[in-house]
Design a protein around this motif. Structure first.
Motif, mmCIF file in Angstrom:
data_model
loop_
_atom_site.group_PDB
_atom_site.id
_atom_site.type_symbol
_atom_site.label_atom_id
_atom_site.label_comp_id
_atom_site.label_asym_id
_atom_site.label_seq_id
_atom_site.Cartn_x
_atom_site.Cartn_y
_atom_site.Cartn_z
ATOM 1 N N GLY A 24 4.277 -54.063 -23.719
ATOM 2 C CA GLY A 24 3.670 -54.830 -24.797
ATOM 3 C C GLY A 24 2.762 -55.968 -24.395
ATOM 4 N N HIS A 25 2.491 -56.122 -23.124
ATOM 5 C CA HIS A 25 1.613 -57.202 -22.668
ATOM 6 C C HIS A 25 0.198 -56.651 -22.506
ATOM 7 N N GLU A 26 -0.771 -57.469 -22.857
ATOM 8 C CA GLU A 26 -2.150 -57.008 -22.782
ATOM 9 C C GLU A 26 -2.739 -57.122 -21.382
ATOM 10 N N VAL A 27 -2.537 -58.279 -20.744
ATOM 11 C CA VAL A 27 -3.091 -58.504 -19.399
ATOM 12 C C VAL A 27 -2.019 -59.095 -18.489
ATOM 13 N N ALA A 28 -2.201 -58.868 -17.198
ATOM 14 C CA ALA A 28 -1.297 -59.410 -16.182
ATOM 15 C C ALA A 28 -2.088 -60.338 -15.278
ATOM 16 N N THR A 29 -1.472 -61.423 -14.875
ATOM 17 C CA THR A 29 -2.163 -62.354 -13.980
ATOM 18 C C THR A 29 -1.943 -61.945 -12.527
ATOM 19 N N SER A 30 -2.834 -62.373 -11.692
ATOM 20 C CA SER A 30 -2.709 -62.127 -10.253
ATOM 21 C C SER A 30 -1.415 -62.732 -9.718
ATOM 22 N N GLU A 31 -1.025 -63.865 -10.265
ATOM 23 C CA GLU A 31 0.195 -64.533 -9.825
ATOM 24 C C GLU A 31 1.425 -63.689 -10.156
ATOM 25 N N GLN A 32 1.458 -63.100 -11.344
ATOM 26 C CA GLN A 32 2.588 -62.255 -11.732
ATOM 27 C C GLN A 32 2.691 -61.033 -10.820
ATOM 28 N N ILE A 33 1.566 -60.406 -10.593
ATOM 29 C CA ILE A 33 1.543 -59.206 -9.749
ATOM 30 C C ILE A 33 1.933 -59.573 -8.322
ATOM 31 N N ALA A 34 1.393 -60.681 -7.828
ATOM 32 C CA ALA A 34 1.677 -61.119 -6.460
ATOM 33 C C ALA A 34 3.157 -61.399 -6.256
ATOM 34 N N THR A 35 3.843 -61.863 -7.288
ATOM 35 C CA THR A 35 5.284 -62.103 -7.187
ATOM 36 C C THR A 35 6.016 -60.788 -6.932
ATOM 37 N N SER A 36 5.626 -59.743 -7.645
ATOM 38 C CA SER A 36 6.265 -58.442 -7.444
ATOM 39 C C SER A 36 5.970 -57.888 -6.057
ATOM 40 N N VAL A 37 4.733 -58.040 -5.602
ATOM 41 C CA VAL A 37 4.318 -57.510 -4.303
ATOM 42 C C VAL A 37 4.829 -58.393 -3.159
ATOM 43 N N ASN A 38 5.127 -59.653 -3.484
ATOM 44 C CA ASN A 38 5.525 -60.653 -2.494
ATOM 45 C C ASN A 38 4.381 -60.946 -1.523
ATOM 46 N N THR A 39 3.240 -61.267 -2.123
ATOM 47 C CA THR A 39 2.062 -61.628 -1.344
ATOM 48 C C THR A 39 1.321 -62.736 -2.069
ATOM 49 N N ASN A 40 0.229 -63.174 -1.507
ATOM 50 C CA ASN A 40 -0.589 -64.219 -2.087
ATOM 51 C C ASN A 40 -1.441 -63.648 -3.221
ATOM 52 N N PRO A 41 -1.601 -64.372 -4.331
ATOM 53 C CA PRO A 41 -2.445 -63.893 -5.433
ATOM 54 C C PRO A 41 -3.884 -63.580 -5.008
ATOM 55 N N VAL A 42 -4.371 -64.243 -3.972
ATOM 56 C CA VAL A 42 -5.729 -63.961 -3.481
ATOM 57 C C VAL A 42 -5.820 -62.519 -2.972
ATOM 58 N N VAL A 43 -4.776 -62.046 -2.305
ATOM 59 C CA VAL A 43 -4.740 -60.662 -1.822
ATOM 60 C C VAL A 43 -4.842 -59.712 -3.015
ATOM 61 N N ILE A 44 -4.108 -60.016 -4.064
ATOM 62 C CA ILE A 44 -4.117 -59.176 -5.270
ATOM 63 C C ILE A 44 -5.485 -59.209 -5.922
ATOM 64 N N GLY A 62 -11.402 -66.466 -18.712
ATOM 65 C CA GLY A 62 -11.198 -67.465 -19.755
ATOM 66 C C GLY A 62 -9.785 -67.456 -20.291
ATOM 67 N N ALA A 63 -9.648 -67.877 -21.558
ATOM 68 C CA ALA A 63 -8.324 -67.911 -22.188
ATOM 69 C C ALA A 63 -7.764 -66.492 -22.226
ATOM 70 N N GLY A 64 -6.526 -66.347 -21.813
ATOM 71 C CA GLY A 64 -5.915 -65.016 -21.771
ATOM 72 C C GLY A 64 -6.424 -64.179 -20.616
ATOM 73 N N ALA A 65 -6.861 -64.850 -19.549
ATOM 74 C CA ALA A 65 -7.421 -64.144 -18.394
ATOM 75 C C ALA A 65 -6.357 -63.298 -17.708
ATOM 76 N N GLY A 66 -6.808 -62.228 -17.097
ATOM 77 C CA GLY A 66 -5.892 -61.386 -16.338
ATOM 78 C C GLY A 66 -6.469 -60.000 -16.101
ATOM 79 N N TRP A 67 -5.591 -59.119 -15.671
ATOM 80 C CA TRP A 67 -5.966 -57.768 -15.280
ATOM 81 C C TRP A 67 -5.325 -56.740 -16.200
ATOM 82 N N MET A 68 -6.041 -55.645 -16.432
ATOM 83 C CA MET A 68 -5.518 -54.518 -17.199
ATOM 84 C C MET A 68 -6.047 -53.235 -16.574
#
Length: 143
Positions: A24-44, A62-68
């Motif tokens: 149910g989420h529209e976008v994911a942030t690099s920080e959220q993904i990086a937590t799962s991968v256990n790496t730096n958000p820059v890598v993601i 912008g507002a609501g920024a992220g990846w889909m």
């Protein structure tokens, strides 16, 4: 020598985004993904930038920024991800030119190139058989 993990990390990130969107989420942030991968958000961000160029992911600023995902998980193969990261050849020949006066030095390149081309073709065939939907199914089954 260590193995390259970029394909694994990219597949992880895209599969994670796909599951996150299904929940149910529209976008994911690099920080959220990086937590799962256990790496730096820059890598993601760098890897997902490559996925965006290949048409596998999209980003919002912008507002609501992220990846889909740009396509459904069932429409993304591991070959798509492999090609998007520009992994290059699996094996390489000598960095320096071997002795052309040596029968092995002169003939090894063409002999190994034929083998390496076959290996690369087999790798691509296998990666094309698996979608990220398959990966997510297997991940959830193991959970």
């Amino acid at each position: 020598m260590s193995a390259n993990s970029r394909l694994t990390i990219a597949a992880h990130a895209l599969t994670w985004i796909g599951l996150y969107q299904r929940r149910g989420h529209e976008v994911a942030t690099s920080e959220q993904i990086a937590t799962s991968v256990n790496t730096n958000p820059v890598v993601i961000r760098r890897l997902l930038g490559e996925m965006r160029k290949a048409g596998l992911a999209e980003s919002r600023r912008g507002a609501g920024a992220g990846w889909m995902l740009a396509r459904d998980l069932a429409a993304i193969t591991l070959l798509d991800v492999y090609q998007a990261i520009g992994a290059g050849p699996v094996f390489a020949l000598h960095r320096a030119t071997p002795d052309p006066e040596c029968v092995v030095g002169r003939g090894l390149g063409p002999a190994m190139t034929a083998v390496y081309d076959d290996v690369e073709a087999a790798l691509c065939r296998e990666l094309a058989k698996t979608t990220l939907e398959d990966v997510l199914r297997d991940v959830l089954k193991a959970a």
